[in-house]
Design an enzyme around this catalytic site. Sequence first.
Site, PDB file in Angstrom:
ATOM      1  CG  ASP A  74      -1.704   1.209   1.435  1.00 45.76           C
ATOM      2  OD1 ASP A  74      -1.524   2.175   0.679  1.00 45.76           O
ATOM      3  OD2 ASP A  74      -2.540   1.208   2.360  1.00 45.76           O
ATOM      4  CB  VAL A  75       1.865   3.722  -2.628  1.00 43.70           C
ATOM      5  CG1 VAL A  75       2.377   2.738  -3.659  1.00 43.70           C
ATOM      6  CG2 VAL A  75       0.492   4.273  -3.008  1.00 43.70           C
ATOM      7  CG  ASN A 108       0.179   4.121 -12.775  1.00 40.63           C
ATOM      8  OD1 ASN A 108      -0.419   4.769 -13.635  1.00 40.63           O
ATOM      9  ND2 ASN A 108      -0.305   2.975 -12.291  1.00 40.63           N
ATOM     10  CE1 TYR A 135      -7.544  10.896  -9.740  1.00 43.28           C
ATOM     11  CE2 TYR A 135      -8.365  12.637 -11.163  1.00 43.28           C
ATOM     12  CZ  TYR A 135      -7.617  11.487 -10.990  1.00 43.28           C
ATOM     13  OH  TYR A 135      -6.937  10.944 -12.044  1.00 43.28           O
ATOM     14  CE  LYS A 154      -4.148  11.746 -10.077  1.00 42.75           C
ATOM     15  NZ  LYS A 154      -3.067  10.755 -10.221  1.00 42.75           N
TER      16      LYS A 154
HETATM   17  C1  BGC Z   1      -9.526  10.351 -14.407  1.00 43.24           C
HETATM   18  C2  BGC Z   1     -10.481   9.705 -15.370  1.00 43.24           C
HETATM   19  C3  BGC Z   1     -11.134  10.777 -16.227  1.00 43.24           C
HETATM   20  C4  BGC Z   1     -10.093  11.653 -16.859  1.00 43.24           C
HETATM   21  C5  BGC Z   1     -10.693  12.790 -17.652  1.00 43.24           C
HETATM   22  C6  BGC Z   1      -8.552  11.185 -15.191  1.00 43.24           C
HETATM   23  O1  BGC Z   1      -7.606  11.750 -14.355  1.00 43.24           O
HETATM   24  O2  BGC Z   1      -8.844   9.340 -13.678  1.00 43.24           O
HETATM   25  O3  BGC Z   1     -11.466   8.982 -14.651  1.00 43.24           O
HETATM   26  O4  BGC Z   1     -11.898  10.155 -17.245  1.00 43.24           O
HETATM   27  O5  BGC Z   1      -9.244  12.189 -15.877  1.00 43.24           O
HETATM   28  O6  BGC Z   1     -11.671  13.482 -16.950  1.00 43.24           O
END
Ligand code: BGC
Length: 260
Positions: free
Chosen positions: A65-66, A92, A158, A162
């Site tokens: 598990d990273v 990744n 998310y 990122k």
């Molecule tokens: C997500 C995908 C998504 C894509 C474009 C990616 O970073 O993991 O689920 O389809 O971005 O929105």
Amino acid sequence: MNIDLKNKRVLVTGGNSGIGAAIAKAFATEGARVAINYLANPEEANRLVEEFTGAGGQALGLMADVSDPKAVETIFGTIDDAWDGIDILVNNAGIDGKYALGWDADADVWGQVIDINLKGTYLCAREALKRMVVQRSGVVLNTSSVHEVIAWTGYSAYTASKAGISMMSKTLAQEAAPYGVRVLCIAPGAIRTPMNQAVWENARGYKDLLTKIPLGRIGEPEDVAKMAVILASDAACYITGTTVFVDGGMSDYPSFSHGG
Ligand code: BGC
């Protein structure tokens, strides 16, 4: 052009599915030694290891598990024992998380996305960089996303993870550059992987997705893998501290192709 990755020691986290598996295969094809980290689905990790070794290469399957610092230290120790160090880390492993508007999200579920995507990327980068700055060579390639710059309703953890990966990578790149070590990001757009299968398998979802991609097609994992190989090779020796988008133009604001 020099894309010589023969015998390079490579770790791909989340290397047993989707983009990670394509990247692992691409490095193995170039003659690199490839360690595949995975958390779930050991069968697929083992299958890839057998595929690579069966073709005459060297490969390892490493469960971890990273987001767990001890587990991350352990897999880097195993790579040290097998190959005496590492040349290329491809961070990744990651998850999208559960759709929830910011004010509805559960804090633990929100935090888990940050733990896996951002902290996990950091922990692996930390172990890799400890070794790379000493040997004065190496590449850390972090997977961000078009969502390091494009907001995405329902996915605040998310997008935060990122964008965080992007800025963290720039900072680590600044720190590591004097040692001849490069740190950079690759940012996939919509790629045909299990992660977003529900969207591309659904006719309406797919049609909507295509309106967001100027090049008019969903990406394939190999589109990302090819660029990962180039960025990790000496062909990209002057590239660090930046993000390369592999997204068919998704981050080019296609909704501005008319009006405005
Ligand atoms: C997500 C995908 C998504 C894509 C474009 C990616 O970073 O993991 O689920 O389809 O971005 O929105």
